[in-house]
Design a protein around this motif. Sequence first.
Motif, PDB file in Angstrom:
ATOM      1  N   VAL A  48      36.017  26.099  38.692  1.00 59.65           N
ATOM      2  CA  VAL A  48      35.653  27.294  38.605  1.00 59.65           C
ATOM      3  C   VAL A  48      34.397  27.581  37.653  1.00 59.65           C
ATOM      4  O   VAL A  48      34.305  26.965  36.740  1.00 59.65           O
ATOM      5  CB  VAL A  48      36.867  28.129  37.745  1.00 59.65           C
ATOM      6  CG1 VAL A  48      36.422  29.703  37.504  1.00 59.65           C
ATOM      7  CG2 VAL A  48      38.012  27.979  38.662  1.00 59.65           C
ATOM      8  N   ASP A  49      33.138  28.212  38.220  1.00 63.47           N
ATOM      9  CA  ASP A  49      32.211  28.335  37.639  1.00 63.47           C
ATOM     10  C   ASP A  49      32.017  29.586  37.037  1.00 63.47           C
ATOM     11  O   ASP A  49      31.806  30.532  37.483  1.00 63.47           O
ATOM     12  CB  ASP A  49      30.897  27.998  38.566  1.00 63.47           C
ATOM     13  CG  ASP A  49      29.604  28.292  37.819  1.00 63.47           C
ATOM     14  OD1 ASP A  49      29.680  28.212  36.636  1.00 63.47           O
ATOM     15  OD2 ASP A  49      28.581  27.975  38.506  1.00 63.47           O
ATOM     16  N   PHE A  50      32.271  29.642  35.433  1.00 68.26           N
ATOM     17  CA  PHE A  50      32.350  30.914  34.739  1.00 68.26           C
ATOM     18  C   PHE A  50      30.789  31.473  34.668  1.00 68.26           C
ATOM     19  O   PHE A  50      30.661  32.335  34.089  1.00 68.26           O
ATOM     20  CB  PHE A  50      32.937  30.754  33.451  1.00 68.26           C
ATOM     21  CG  PHE A  50      34.623  30.582  33.458  1.00 68.26           C
ATOM     22  CD1 PHE A  50      35.343  31.757  33.784  1.00 68.26           C
ATOM     23  CD2 PHE A  50      35.184  29.234  33.462  1.00 68.26           C
ATOM     24  CE1 PHE A  50      36.774  31.494  33.957  1.00 68.26           C
ATOM     25  CE2 PHE A  50      36.524  29.024  33.642  1.00 68.26           C
ATOM     26  CZ  PHE A  50      37.343  30.280  33.751  1.00 68.26           C
ATOM     27  N   SER A  51      29.957  30.667  35.164  1.00 64.26           N
ATOM     28  CA  SER A  51      28.312  31.203  34.642  1.00 64.26           C
ATOM     29  C   SER A  51      28.126  32.128  36.028  1.00 64.26           C
ATOM     30  O   SER A  51      27.172  32.930  35.921  1.00 64.26           O
ATOM     31  CB  SER A  51      27.606  29.874  34.737  1.00 64.26           C
ATOM     32  OG  SER A  51      27.360  29.437  35.892  1.00 64.26           O
ATOM     33  N   ALA A  52      28.867  32.100  37.097  1.00 66.14           N
ATOM     34  CA  ALA A  52      28.554  32.938  38.202  1.00 66.14           C
ATOM     35  C   ALA A  52      29.497  34.064  38.136  1.00 66.14           C
ATOM     36  O   ALA A  52      30.692  33.990  37.845  1.00 66.14           O
ATOM     37  CB  ALA A  52      28.690  32.149  39.495  1.00 66.14           C
ATOM     38  N   THR A  53      28.738  35.322  38.662  1.00 63.71           N
ATOM     39  CA  THR A  53      29.664  36.508  38.441  1.00 63.71           C
ATOM     40  C   THR A  53      29.650  37.228  39.982  1.00 63.71           C
ATOM     41  O   THR A  53      28.650  36.837  40.936  1.00 63.71           O
ATOM     42  CB  THR A  53      29.056  37.595  37.762  1.00 63.71           C
ATOM     43  OG1 THR A  53      27.424  37.787  38.178  1.00 63.71           O
ATOM     44  CG2 THR A  53      28.849  37.118  36.350  1.00 63.71           C
ATOM     45  N   GLY A  54      30.771  37.800  40.240  1.00 65.37           N
ATOM     46  CA  GLY A  54      30.932  38.377  41.653  1.00 65.37           C
ATOM     47  C   GLY A  54      30.845  39.792  41.429  1.00 65.37           C
ATOM     48  O   GLY A  54      31.101  40.411  42.461  1.00 65.37           O
ATOM     49  N   GLY A  55      30.239  40.477  40.509  1.00 64.58           N
ATOM     50  CA  GLY A  55      30.042  41.800  40.304  1.00 64.58           C
ATOM     51  C   GLY A  55      30.753  42.487  39.179  1.00 64.58           C
ATOM     52  O   GLY A  55      31.547  41.814  38.567  1.00 64.58           O
ATOM     53  N   ALA A  56      30.533  43.835  38.798  1.00 62.45           N
ATOM     54  CA  ALA A  56      31.217  44.299  37.844  1.00 62.45           C
ATOM     55  C   ALA A  56      32.782  44.667  38.255  1.00 62.45           C
ATOM     56  O   ALA A  56      32.753  45.023  39.333  1.00 62.45           O
ATOM     57  CB  ALA A  56      30.589  45.564  37.159  1.00 62.45           C
ATOM     58  N   PRO A  57      33.782  44.567  37.244  1.00 63.77           N
ATOM     59  CA  PRO A  57      35.010  45.181  37.847  1.00 63.77           C
ATOM     60  C   PRO A  57      35.082  46.337  38.014  1.00 63.77           C
ATOM     61  O   PRO A  57      34.373  47.510  37.270  1.00 63.77           O
ATOM     62  CB  PRO A  57      35.838  44.572  36.414  1.00 63.77           C
ATOM     63  CG  PRO A  57      34.779  44.502  35.473  1.00 63.77           C
ATOM     64  CD  PRO A  57      33.775  44.107  35.957  1.00 63.77           C
ATOM     65  N   THR A  58      36.022  46.735  38.987  1.00 65.49           N
ATOM     66  CA  THR A  58      36.043  48.265  39.322  1.00 65.49           C
ATOM     67  C   THR A  58      37.386  48.742  38.720  1.00 65.49           C
ATOM     68  O   THR A  58      37.487  50.066  38.978  1.00 65.49           O
ATOM     69  CB  THR A  58      36.216  48.247  40.890  1.00 65.49           C
ATOM     70  OG1 THR A  58      37.368  47.636  41.378  1.00 65.49           O
ATOM     71  CG2 THR A  58      34.759  47.712  41.642  1.00 65.49           C
ATOM     72  N   TYR A  59      38.260  48.009  38.101  1.00 60.44           N
ATOM     73  CA  TYR A  59      39.667  48.576  37.875  1.00 60.44           C
ATOM     74  C   TYR A  59      40.165  49.320  38.800  1.00 60.44           C
ATOM     75  O   TYR A  59      40.948  50.304  38.235  1.00 60.44           O
ATOM     76  CB  TYR A  59      39.034  49.265  36.239  1.00 60.44           C
ATOM     77  CG  TYR A  59      38.537  48.584  35.487  1.00 60.44           C
ATOM     78  CD1 TYR A  59      39.194  47.753  34.428  1.00 60.44           C
ATOM     79  CD2 TYR A  59      37.127  48.423  35.583  1.00 60.44           C
ATOM     80  CE1 TYR A  59      38.659  47.170  33.510  1.00 60.44           C
ATOM     81  CE2 TYR A  59      36.406  48.061  34.216  1.00 60.44           C
ATOM     82  CZ  TYR A  59      37.123  47.275  33.410  1.00 60.44           C
ATOM     83  OH  TYR A  59      36.422  46.386  32.473  1.00 60.44           O
ATOM     84  N   ARG A  60      40.351  49.038  39.839  1.00 59.95           N
ATOM     85  CA  ARG A  60      40.913  49.768  40.959  1.00 59.95           C
ATOM     86  C   ARG A  60      42.454  49.847  40.647  1.00 59.95           C
ATOM     87  O   ARG A  60      43.253  51.130  40.998  1.00 59.95           O
ATOM     88  CB  ARG A  60      40.959  49.345  42.250  1.00 59.95           C
ATOM     89  CG  ARG A  60      39.370  49.449  42.923  1.00 59.95           C
ATOM     90  CD  ARG A  60      39.093  48.901  44.072  1.00 59.95           C
ATOM     91  NE  ARG A  60      37.736  49.017  44.614  1.00 59.95           N
ATOM     92  CZ  ARG A  60      37.359  48.764  45.700  1.00 59.95           C
ATOM     93  NH1 ARG A  60      38.205  48.242  46.715  1.00 59.95           N
ATOM     94  NH2 ARG A  60      36.140  48.596  46.106  1.00 59.95           N
TER      95      ARG A  60
END
Length: 264
Positions: A48-60
């Motif tokens: 797991v690469d914690f330096s990479a982001t997949g976008g802001a959480p949407t809290y759906r």
Amino acid sequence: MKPLTAPSGPAASARRRALASVAVLLATLAATLVPAASSQAADTTVTVDFSATGGAPTYRASGTIYGMTEDGSLPQGHFYRDIKWKFMRAGGAQLDSPGGWVAGRYDRRWNSTLAQYKTTKALGGTFVILPHDLWGADGTTSPTFPGDNGDWSRFDAFYDRLLADAKAAGMTDIQWDIWNEPDYSAFWDRPQAQYLEMWKRSYQRVRAAFPGAVIVGASTAGKPSADWGGPWWNTYLDYVKANNVEPDVSPTPRPSGPSWRHGR
């Protein structure tokens, strides 16, 4: 000094044959017990690469079930805002015991539902109404289910009242989760066919009263899979398609047991 010589004779020959047999047996066992290199388990390492982001959480999925006091006054609003809260799911469950429509105690559950709806709206959330709680199917009322003995008159009267109250309250922005865990006997101890008829009747009544309503279901205890709930879900999906009563939202329950998650 005489040179050493191997023993001879019938006894010596028998001993040599016995030793040879033991050597063959040990070699066979060694070959059996030592695993071949190709049978070793494959590498299952996950990186797991914690330096990479997949976008802001949407809290759906941030929400609560029965997460307010009866009158909707508590907890304070900041507790909801802190978790980016979006959904409140309720219908006055377990108020009075027995309670709800079938126990002749609808008003308290409705008043609580209305108060919590108003608080949810003020906080910017979406309210998910639970008609089965208002009916009384929450484990506190003696088992009386819609359509028992082929009689739907009591259920029709219940929806007359519920829809009139919802209209008077201006509930055009809520979601209708028609029945909780219909594959779990504590909440639906009747044949699936009776549930499907109830679903169709409820769906058609809600859609007629609120054409733009968001209808939720089936909120099952078992996940829709071949291993758990497969036949139930296949029957449900075929029915809602054939009768044009398909939901807008299908909750996804956890495989570990009765629960609910909101999702599209």
